[in-house]
Scaffold this motif. Structure first.
Motif, PDB file in Angstrom:
ATOM      1  N   PHE A   1      11.213  26.494  21.877  1.00 19.53           N
ATOM      2  CA  PHE A   1      10.480  25.698  20.906  1.00 19.53           C
ATOM      3  C   PHE A   1       9.220  25.070  21.498  1.00 19.53           C
ATOM      4  O   PHE A   1       8.266  24.763  20.757  1.00 19.53           O
ATOM      5  CB  PHE A   1      11.389  24.642  20.279  1.00 19.53           C
ATOM      6  CG  PHE A   1      12.319  25.214  19.253  1.00 19.53           C
ATOM      7  CD1 PHE A   1      11.828  25.763  18.087  1.00 19.53           C
ATOM      8  CD2 PHE A   1      13.689  25.248  19.468  1.00 19.53           C
ATOM      9  CE1 PHE A   1      12.668  26.320  17.136  1.00 19.53           C
ATOM     10  CE2 PHE A   1      14.546  25.801  18.524  1.00 19.53           C
ATOM     11  CZ  PHE A   1      14.034  26.336  17.358  1.00 19.53           C
ATOM     12  N   LEU A   2       9.173  24.887  22.813  1.00 14.69           N
ATOM     13  CA  LEU A   2       7.927  24.446  23.434  1.00 14.69           C
ATOM     14  C   LEU A   2       6.879  25.544  23.350  1.00 14.69           C
ATOM     15  O   LEU A   2       5.681  25.275  23.147  1.00 14.69           O
ATOM     16  CB  LEU A   2       8.160  24.049  24.897  1.00 14.69           C
ATOM     17  CG  LEU A   2       8.855  22.706  25.133  1.00 14.69           C
ATOM     18  CD1 LEU A   2       9.012  22.443  26.627  1.00 14.69           C
ATOM     19  CD2 LEU A   2       8.085  21.559  24.479  1.00 14.69           C
ATOM     20  N   VAL A   3       7.308  26.796  23.497  1.00 13.97           N
ATOM     21  CA  VAL A   3       6.393  27.927  23.325  1.00 13.97           C
ATOM     22  C   VAL A   3       5.847  27.933  21.896  1.00 13.97           C
ATOM     23  O   VAL A   3       4.641  28.082  21.670  1.00 13.97           O
ATOM     24  CB  VAL A   3       7.104  29.260  23.637  1.00 13.97           C
ATOM     25  CG1 VAL A   3       6.242  30.443  23.191  1.00 13.97           C
ATOM     26  CG2 VAL A   3       7.399  29.370  25.123  1.00 13.97           C
ATOM     27  N   VAL A   4       6.744  27.765  20.923  1.00 13.08           N
ATOM     28  CA  VAL A   4       6.327  27.729  19.514  1.00 13.08           C
ATOM     29  C   VAL A   4       5.327  26.600  19.288  1.00 13.08           C
ATOM     30  O   VAL A   4       4.266  26.801  18.665  1.00 13.08           O
ATOM     31  CB  VAL A   4       7.546  27.553  18.583  1.00 13.08           C
ATOM     32  CG1 VAL A   4       7.086  27.339  17.139  1.00 13.08           C
ATOM     33  CG2 VAL A   4       8.464  28.759  18.667  1.00 13.08           C
ATOM     34  N   ALA A   5       5.648  25.406  19.788  1.00  9.83           N
ATOM     35  CA  ALA A   5       4.777  24.249  19.586  1.00  9.83           C
ATOM     36  C   ALA A   5       3.399  24.480  20.188  1.00  9.83           C
ATOM     37  O   ALA A   5       2.369  24.152  19.580  1.00  9.83           O
ATOM     38  CB  ALA A   5       5.417  22.994  20.185  1.00  9.83           C
ATOM     39  N   ASN A   6       3.353  25.059  21.376  1.00  9.71           N
ATOM     40  CA  ASN A   6       2.069  25.268  22.052  1.00  9.71           C
ATOM     41  C   ASN A   6       1.258  26.373  21.402  1.00  9.71           C
ATOM     42  O   ASN A   6       0.032  26.256  21.274  1.00  9.71           O
ATOM     43  CB  ASN A   6       2.306  25.569  23.535  1.00  9.71           C
ATOM     44  CG  ASN A   6       2.541  24.316  24.358  1.00  9.71           C
ATOM     45  OD1 ASN A   6       1.602  23.672  24.808  1.00  9.71           O
ATOM     46  ND2 ASN A   6       3.800  23.955  24.557  1.00  9.71           N
ATOM     47  N   VAL A   7       1.907  27.438  20.973  1.00  9.22           N
ATOM     48  CA  VAL A   7       1.187  28.530  20.315  1.00  9.22           C
ATOM     49  C   VAL A   7       0.590  28.041  18.994  1.00  9.22           C
ATOM     50  O   VAL A   7      -0.578  28.301  18.688  1.00  9.22           O
ATOM     51  CB  VAL A   7       2.125  29.731  20.066  1.00  9.22           C
ATOM     52  CG1 VAL A   7       1.458  30.754  19.143  1.00  9.22           C
ATOM     53  CG2 VAL A   7       2.495  30.402  21.381  1.00  9.22           C
ATOM     54  N   VAL A   8       1.389  27.326  18.208  1.00 10.45           N
ATOM     55  CA  VAL A   8       0.896  26.822  16.927  1.00 10.45           C
ATOM     56  C   VAL A   8      -0.230  25.812  17.140  1.00 10.45           C
ATOM     57  O   VAL A   8      -1.234  25.821  16.419  1.00 10.45           O
ATOM     58  CB  VAL A   8       2.042  26.187  16.111  1.00 10.45           C
ATOM     59  CG1 VAL A   8       1.501  25.502  14.851  1.00 10.45           C
ATOM     60  CG2 VAL A   8       3.071  27.239  15.724  1.00 10.45           C
ATOM     61  N   SER A   9      -0.091  24.947  18.151  1.00 11.37           N
ATOM     62  CA  SER A   9      -1.118  23.932  18.388  1.00 11.37           C
ATOM     63  C   SER A   9      -2.440  24.554  18.837  1.00 11.37           C
ATOM     64  O   SER A   9      -3.516  24.013  18.562  1.00 11.37           O
ATOM     65  CB  SER A   9      -0.644  22.914  19.433  1.00 11.37           C
ATOM     66  OG  SER A   9      -0.492  23.519  20.705  1.00 11.37           O
ATOM     67  N   LEU A  10      -2.376  25.710  19.517  1.00 11.28           N
ATOM     68  CA  LEU A  10      -3.596  26.408  19.913  1.00 11.28           C
ATOM     69  C   LEU A  10      -4.389  26.891  18.695  1.00 11.28           C
ATOM     70  O   LEU A  10      -5.602  27.061  18.757  1.00 11.28           O
ATOM     71  CB  LEU A  10      -3.261  27.599  20.813  1.00 11.28           C
ATOM     72  CG  LEU A  10      -2.797  27.262  22.234  1.00 11.28           C
ATOM     73  CD1 LEU A  10      -2.386  28.529  22.970  1.00 11.28           C
ATOM     74  CD2 LEU A  10      -3.891  26.533  23.007  1.00 11.28           C
ATOM     75  N   LEU A  11      -3.669  27.093  17.607  1.00 11.55           N
ATOM     76  CA  LEU A  11      -4.299  27.552  16.372  1.00 11.55           C
ATOM     77  C   LEU A  11      -4.593  26.381  15.429  1.00 11.55           C
ATOM     78  O   LEU A  11      -4.831  26.583  14.239  1.00 11.55           O
ATOM     79  CB  LEU A  11      -3.382  28.557  15.660  1.00 11.55           C
ATOM     80  CG  LEU A  11      -3.013  29.805  16.471  1.00 11.55           C
ATOM     81  CD1 LEU A  11      -1.994  30.636  15.713  1.00 11.55           C
ATOM     82  CD2 LEU A  11      -4.257  30.635  16.761  1.00 11.55           C
ATOM     83  N   ARG A  12      -4.591  25.174  15.974  1.00 11.26           N
ATOM     84  CA  ARG A  12      -4.728  24.001  15.106  1.00 11.26           C
ATOM     85  C   ARG A  12      -6.085  23.939  14.430  1.00 11.26           C
ATOM     86  O   ARG A  12      -6.233  23.341  13.368  1.00 11.26           O
ATOM     87  CB  ARG A  12      -4.483  22.725  15.909  1.00 11.26           C
ATOM     88  CG  ARG A  12      -4.057  21.583  14.992  1.00 11.26           C
ATOM     89  CD  ARG A  12      -3.778  20.323  15.753  1.00 11.26           C
ATOM     90  NE  ARG A  12      -3.462  19.255  14.813  1.00 11.26           N
ATOM     91  CZ  ARG A  12      -3.632  17.984  15.075  1.00 11.26           C
ATOM     92  NH1 ARG A  12      -4.110  17.605  16.229  1.00 11.26           N
ATOM     93  NH2 ARG A  12      -3.316  17.072  14.180  1.00 11.26           N
ATOM     94  N   ALA A  13      -7.100  24.566  15.039  1.00 15.69           N
ATOM     95  CA  ALA A  13      -8.412  24.590  14.400  1.00 15.69           C
ATOM     96  C   ALA A  13      -8.340  25.309  13.051  1.00 15.69           C
ATOM     97  O   ALA A  13      -9.017  24.946  12.093  1.00 15.69           O
ATOM     98  CB  ALA A  13      -9.430  25.278  15.302  1.00 15.69           C
ATOM     99  N   VAL A  14      -7.476  26.325  13.011  1.00 13.22           N
ATOM    100  CA  VAL A  14      -7.268  27.038  11.748  1.00 13.22           C
ATOM    101  C   VAL A  14      -6.510  26.154  10.776  1.00 13.22           C
ATOM    102  O   VAL A  14      -6.860  26.039   9.596  1.00 13.22           O
ATOM    103  CB  VAL A  14      -6.493  28.348  11.992  1.00 13.22           C
ATOM    104  CG1 VAL A  14      -6.181  29.044  10.669  1.00 13.22           C
ATOM    105  CG2 VAL A  14      -7.284  29.269  12.908  1.00 13.22           C
ATOM    106  N   PHE A  15      -5.476  25.492  11.293  1.00 12.58           N
ATOM    107  CA  PHE A  15      -4.653  24.631  10.432  1.00 12.58           C
ATOM    108  C   PHE A  15      -5.411  23.389   9.967  1.00 12.58           C
ATOM    109  O   PHE A  15      -4.972  22.712   9.039  1.00 12.58           O
ATOM    110  CB  PHE A  15      -3.380  24.210  11.159  1.00 12.58           C
ATOM    111  CG  PHE A  15      -2.426  25.340  11.409  1.00 12.58           C
ATOM    112  CD1 PHE A  15      -1.828  26.008  10.355  1.00 12.58           C
ATOM    113  CD2 PHE A  15      -2.134  25.756  12.695  1.00 12.58           C
ATOM    114  CE1 PHE A  15      -0.946  27.056  10.575  1.00 12.58           C
ATOM    115  CE2 PHE A  15      -1.252  26.798  12.932  1.00 12.58           C
ATOM    116  CZ  PHE A  15      -0.664  27.450  11.863  1.00 12.58           C
TER     117      PHE A  15
END
Length: 211
Positions: free
Chosen positions: A167-181
């Motif tokens: 889940f840390l991998v998930v959190a970090n991958v999603v946060s890297l795309l936060r500019a999109v979000f």
């Protein structure tokens, strides 16, 4: 048990727990939304809460508490109803955020309801701990590895490490795309889809029959 066998058993247990963590469910939905809307720190806090919930279930399964829950129709129903209500509550919050325009939540600002990393941690913990399906999963899994000679401490540590790593991998991958979000339309979509998913999972859990 010799060292080679012990390592093999630990790897097998860790692999099964990891596969369970990777399966789509409320845990995944909570981490994705927290990471997308509130940032990496909150996503990681939610991940840590989920991992702590898994740790609790492993200990409970090893000590027979989870087996008691699985065997008691009343206890199973109580946890099921509370867990379903909590998932539906989280889903409703996400849908409300979507309807309001998907604005980013500033969870660092103190509010009466309690916000911040601790709130994200508690959300992850409760999402996992109030899921009786987790009890059934670990009741079926843990005794097999205890019988092979692994200790409760070892199993708990492996489950905690594997779950938090995923889940840390998930959190970090999603946060890297936060500019999109950060785009309002995307935020609304994330909130809307997460809300629908959590409510659907809550309804599914509520209609689950006791074992």
């Amino acid at each position: 048990m010799d060292a080679v066998t012990s390592v093999a058993q630990i790897a097998a247990f860790g692999g099964v727990v990891l596969l369970g963590a990777m399966s789509p469910g409320p845990d995944f939905a909570v981490v994705v939304r927290r990471s997308a809307v509130s940032g990496r720190g909150h996503g990681m806090a939610a991940a840590a809460g989920i991992a702590m919930g898994v740790f609790v279930w492993v200990v409970a399964a090893a000590t027979g508490v989870a087996a008691l829950l699985a065997a008691s129709a009343l206890a199973f129903t109580v946890v099921k109803v509370v867990g379903a209500a909590y998932l539906i509550y989280l889903g409703a919050k996400s849908l409300r955020a979507a309807l309001r325009g998907g604005g980013a939540l500033d969870l660092s600002v103190p509010e009466p309801g309690g916000r911040g990393s601790w709130a994200a941690f508690a959300e992850g913990l409760l999402t996992n701990a109030l899921n009786p399906k987790a009890a059934l999963f670990f009741v079926a899994l843990v005794p097999q590895f205890l019988a092979s000679g692994l200790s409760v401490l070892t199993l708990s540590a492996v489950a905690l490490a594997g779950t938090v790593a995923w889940f840390l991998v998930v959190a970090n991958v999603v946060s890297l795309l936060r500019a999109v979000f950060a785009r309002p339309a995307v935020r609304r979509t994330v909130d809307g889809l997460t809300g629908v998913a959590l409510i659907g999972l809550g309804v599914k859990l509520a209609t689950t029959s006791s074992p």
